[in-house]
Design a protein around this motif. Structure first.
Motif, mmCIF file in Angstrom:
data_model
loop_
_atom_site.group_PDB
_atom_site.id
_atom_site.type_symbol
_atom_site.label_atom_id
_atom_site.label_comp_id
_atom_site.label_asym_id
_atom_site.label_seq_id
_atom_site.Cartn_x
_atom_site.Cartn_y
_atom_site.Cartn_z
ATOM 1 N N ILE A 4 0.803 -1.224 -0.122
ATOM 2 C CA ILE A 4 0.082 0.020 -0.060
ATOM 3 C C ILE A 4 0.881 1.255 0.028
ATOM 4 O O ILE A 4 0.509 2.247 -0.760
ATOM 5 C CB ILE A 4 -0.728 0.062 1.277
ATOM 6 C CG1 ILE A 4 -2.077 -1.297 1.009
ATOM 7 C CG2 ILE A 4 -1.655 1.399 1.304
ATOM 8 C CD1 ILE A 4 -2.754 -1.291 2.257
ATOM 9 N N ILE A 5 1.942 1.259 0.805
ATOM 10 C CA ILE A 5 2.721 2.679 0.829
ATOM 11 C C ILE A 5 3.586 2.887 -0.276
ATOM 12 O O ILE A 5 4.146 3.740 -0.697
ATOM 13 C CB ILE A 5 3.600 2.623 2.191
ATOM 14 C CG1 ILE A 5 4.412 1.340 2.333
ATOM 15 C CG2 ILE A 5 2.752 2.620 3.430
ATOM 16 C CD1 ILE A 5 5.502 1.530 3.675
ATOM 17 N N SER A 6 3.797 1.686 -1.025
ATOM 18 C CA SER A 6 4.759 1.496 -2.156
ATOM 19 C C SER A 6 3.806 2.045 -3.413
ATOM 20 O O SER A 6 4.396 2.122 -4.581
ATOM 21 C CB SER A 6 5.459 0.563 -2.372
ATOM 22 O OG SER A 6 4.527 -0.735 -2.447
ATOM 23 N N GLY A 7 2.539 2.161 -3.285
ATOM 24 C CA GLY A 7 1.487 2.591 -4.474
ATOM 25 C C GLY A 7 0.997 1.447 -5.157
ATOM 26 O O GLY A 7 0.430 1.572 -6.151
ATOM 27 N N LYS A 8 1.383 0.069 -4.731
ATOM 28 C CA LYS A 8 0.928 -0.946 -5.368
ATOM 29 C C LYS A 8 -0.245 -1.647 -4.804
ATOM 30 O O LYS A 8 -0.228 -2.836 -4.386
ATOM 31 C CB LYS A 8 1.952 -1.995 -5.376
ATOM 32 C CG LYS A 8 3.249 -1.636 -6.135
ATOM 33 C CD LYS A 8 4.419 -2.528 -6.213
ATOM 34 C CE LYS A 8 5.561 -2.165 -7.031
ATOM 35 N NZ LYS A 8 6.699 -3.127 -7.145
ATOM 36 N N ASP A 9 -1.253 -0.836 -4.467
ATOM 37 C CA ASP A 9 -2.540 -1.166 -3.629
ATOM 38 C C ASP A 9 -3.211 -2.138 -4.463
ATOM 39 O O ASP A 9 -3.852 -1.843 -5.598
ATOM 40 C CB ASP A 9 -3.267 -0.055 -3.409
ATOM 41 C CG ASP A 9 -4.266 -0.436 -2.172
ATOM 42 O OD1 ASP A 9 -4.686 -1.667 -2.252
ATOM 43 O OD2 ASP A 9 -5.279 0.588 -1.834
ATOM 44 N N ASN A 10 -3.394 -3.281 -4.268
ATOM 45 C CA ASN A 10 -4.072 -4.447 -4.826
ATOM 46 C C ASN A 10 -5.799 -4.426 -4.358
ATOM 47 O O ASN A 10 -6.438 -5.358 -4.910
ATOM 48 C CB ASN A 10 -3.529 -5.806 -4.533
ATOM 49 C CG ASN A 10 -3.562 -6.400 -3.201
ATOM 50 O OD1 ASN A 10 -3.811 -5.429 -2.197
ATOM 51 N ND2 ASN A 10 -3.206 -7.435 -2.839
#
Length: 693
Positions: free
Chosen positions: A535-541
């Motif tokens: 989530i914090i790396s921008g890869k929210d699935n």
């Protein structure tokens, strides 16, 4: 302003409406088309004695008092007994008058339907600076319950709404009367204080039920009040049997002390065991914008001190402080034929429900009121609903927003797009709110592991094809996750992908050879951490659930059709037992689906506060399991379980894990609490449905 004090004395020779030649009468008072009072029900009596008092504030005595008497029928439409009018202009001011009113039925004017005896006192009221209590019909047309709401006069002052809290714990029943053919009963208990009501769960096939349920009532009068308690036997498909009744006189109980009461049942057999505690409360209030607790530096410091970390173990039920500024609304829906509305706003937090005043003939009302609440559970949801006031019928729904307390940004004035009844899509208009939340994180965390407060006033579940289908699809999606996981494991066994199978085989050997019990919570901990870094790396699935949204919109359309047909008696009354079974299946599907979705949403960081709490708990479990042998842990657990009733005989049973999961929103609740983006035109159009697949 005039104050009308009415004492409902008794009824005489009322008409019989039941097969046994009796009635279960209750009385309604109406003024100007609005219901202002409803009495308790007296069972199986044609000469009932109520001795109930009502205090009503009226603008002018030119509106007559309309009295209607009904016979209560469980599960069916109540039978009309008779009605009467009292001309208030004929009363002498400041003098109590005894009145006997003969009941009439407009369709049968010659029938003798009995009479009602009242004592009435009408007095002019100079002091208007206080909260007035109004008894309103349910805001929703489809609802059948009555509720007590509160309104503030339009003056600049702060008002405390209730004097204290009555905490009731229903422990057990002893030697109740057998009402079924098998010599047993399926008992449940109804409580009533004024117009506040609570219904316990049903304990099947027993004469000595164990409930262990706790709930709170608001205490509005310094001198206390009377809690009416009735015990019933549940019968599927027919009217429930009356087992007995009793009353608790709160004025006879000392405050700030827990009282154990063994109440013998009147008109029946056996007794109930209760714990009752009266405590003072000053946390809930309404005020004008000129009186702001958080802008007063001294009051703000006191509030911050009350919820500081140093007071984490003081009054565990007092978790935090909520202040809601209801400022204004814009571009509301026109509900009247004149192209205008008479909007007022209802603010709800769990069982606390407060109202603004009504702004007449306006689509852009300004209320400028401040509401303050005591927070018992930081996972509660603030509900703000706008209605249109109608003098001759129940209020029309204009829009609603639901705001989880943990999603609030303090001190920010925000425009919230109003949603429909199901909270799935926009309706016309926006409402401007400014909300502040102050809470103690340690208290909130501990409270998360305790039973969740149940709302006293909830709509009765009814059979819905769309709701049944929705719950089935939700449960199917949860089951498919397990099935897909099983297929994935089986594919590793079949070596469909040799590299993947080889990696799985080596991992299996490593884990089994080195397995320790602490690795179970450690695995969950790693899964939470992995999703957090995604989530914090921008890869929210995490995906927006349009499937659930579409199902909810279909359900709302069906509800609208049901509301139109609800006035007509259909086959549902005749097939009551079948409907009850179907509703039970529908609710079980919802519970199972919600359980799976809540587990998923815990690991998906849907509510960060709860995910962090899970990390702390799993870390502690991992360390405990790593350093302490399993036999010692099982020994401590067993000793605690065996001695719990000895240490605390009246403790309410709970499961901390299930209490924790009850705070995590399901996919349906995630959609309902999702904040809509504001349309610049203030006229948001209904979102087109996405047809998946």
């Amino acid at each position: 302003m005039y104050q009308l004090d009415i004492t409902l004395r008794r009824g005489q020779n009322l008409a019989a409406r039941d097969r046994g030649g009796t009635s279960d009468p209750y009385v309604k008072f109406k003024i100007g088309g609005k219901e202002v009072f409803r009495s308790k029900t007296i069972h199986k009596n044609l000469n009932p004695v109520w001795e109930e008092k009502a205090c009503i504030l009226i603008d002018h005595p030119r509106e007559p008092l309309y009295i209607k008497v009904f016979d209560y029928d469980f599960g069916l439409q109540d039978d009309f007994i008779g009605s009467a009018f009292l001309d208030l202009t004929s009363l002498e001011l400041n003098r109590q008058t005894d009145v006997t009113l003969s009941l009439k039925d407009p369709h049968y004017p010659d029938h003798d339907l009995g009479s009602i005896l009242l004592s009435v006192l009408l007095a002019p009221r100079e002091e208007q600076r206080e909260v007035t209590m109004l008894m309103r019909k349910s805001w929703k047309r489809s609802s059948k319950f009555q509720t007590q709401s509160l309104r503030l006069s339009d003056l600049h002052r702060k008002s405390q709404l209730w004097r204290g809290i009555v905490s009731v714990t229903l422990i057990e029943g002893r030697e109740l009367k057998a009402m079924d053919a098998n010599g047993l009963s399926d008992p449940y208990v109804k409580f009533r204080l004024g117009h506040q009501k609570y219904k316990s769960k049903i304990v099947p096939k027993t004469l000595n039920p164990q409930w262990r349920e706790q709930f709170d009532f608001h205490l509005y009068e310094e001198r206390g009040g009377i809690i009416d308690i009735t015990v019933w036997d549940k019968d599927a498909g027919k009217r429930d049997d009356f087992i007995g009744r009793c009353q608790v006189d709160l004025s006879a109980l000392s405050k700030e002390q827990t009282h154990k009461l063994e109440m013998r049942l009147e008109e029946g057999e056996g007794c109930l065991v209760l714990l009752v505690t009266l405590t003072a409360s000053a946390a809930v209030s309404i005020s004008d914008l000129s009186v702001n607790s958080l802008e007063d530096q001294k009051e703000r410091e006191e509030i911050l001190k009350r919820y500081s970390p140093m007071r984490m173990f003081h009054n565990m039920k007092d978790v935090g402080f909520l202040q809601v500024k209801v400022i204004r609304a814009e571009a509301l829906m026109a509900a009247d034929v004149t192209g205008k509305s008479d909007p007022f706003c209802v603010v709800e937090l769990n069982n606390d429900r407060l109202l603004t005043h009504t702004v007449y003939k306006n689509l852009n009302p300004e209320w400028n009121k401040i509401f303050t609440f005591n927070i018992k559970d930081i996972h509660s949801v603030l509900e703000v609903t706008v209605y249109d006031e109608d003098r001759d019928r129940s209020a029309d729904f204009l829009g609603k927003v639901a705001i989880p307390l943990l999603s609030i940004q303090n001190g920010e004035q925000k425009a919230y797009v109003l949603k429909n009844k199901q909270l799935t899509g926009p309706t016309k208009g926006v409402i401007y709110l400014e909300i502040d939340v102050i809470f103690n994180a340690v208290k909130a965390s501990i409270r998360t592991l305790m039973p969740k407060e149940q709302k006293y006033i909830e709509e009765e579940n009814r059979l819905s094809k769309q709701l049944l289908l929705r719950n089935f699809i939700r449960m199917k999606r949860c089951v498919m996750v397990l099935i897909n996981a099983a297929y994935y494991v089986n594919s590793c066994f079949d070596w469909d992908s040799p590299p993947r199978s080889l990696a799985a085989f080596l991992l299996f050997l490593f884990v089994v050879w080195n397995f320790e019990l602490y690795m179970i919570p450690l695995a969950f901990l790693l899964l939470l951490a992995w999703n957090y870094f995604l989530i914090i790396s921008g890869k929210d699935n995490r995906q927006h659930d349009t499937v659930v949204e579409d199902m909810l919109e279909d359900e709302e359309e069906e509800d609208d059709r049901d509301d139109k047909d609800s006035e007509k008696k259909g086959f549902m009354n005749k097939l009551y037992a079948i409907q009850e079974v179907c509703v039970s299946v529908q609710n079980v599907l919802d519970e199972v689906a919600s359980f799976g979705e809540r587990i998923k949403n815990t690991f998906n960081w849907t509510v960060p506060f709860l995910s962090w709490l899970a990390i702390v708990a799993l870390s502690v479990f991992t360390i405990i399991l790593y350093f302490i042998p399993l036999r010692y842990i099982v020994l401590v657990w067993g000793i605690n379980k065996f001695t719990k009733k000895l240490r605390s005989p009246y403790a309410i049973d709970n499961n901390e894990l299930l209490d924790f999961l009850s705070r995590v929103p399901s996919d349906v609740q995630v959609v309902q609490y999702h904040e809509l983006k504001q349309d610049p035109s203030h006229s948001p159009s209904k979102r087109k449905k996405n047809n998946p697949g």
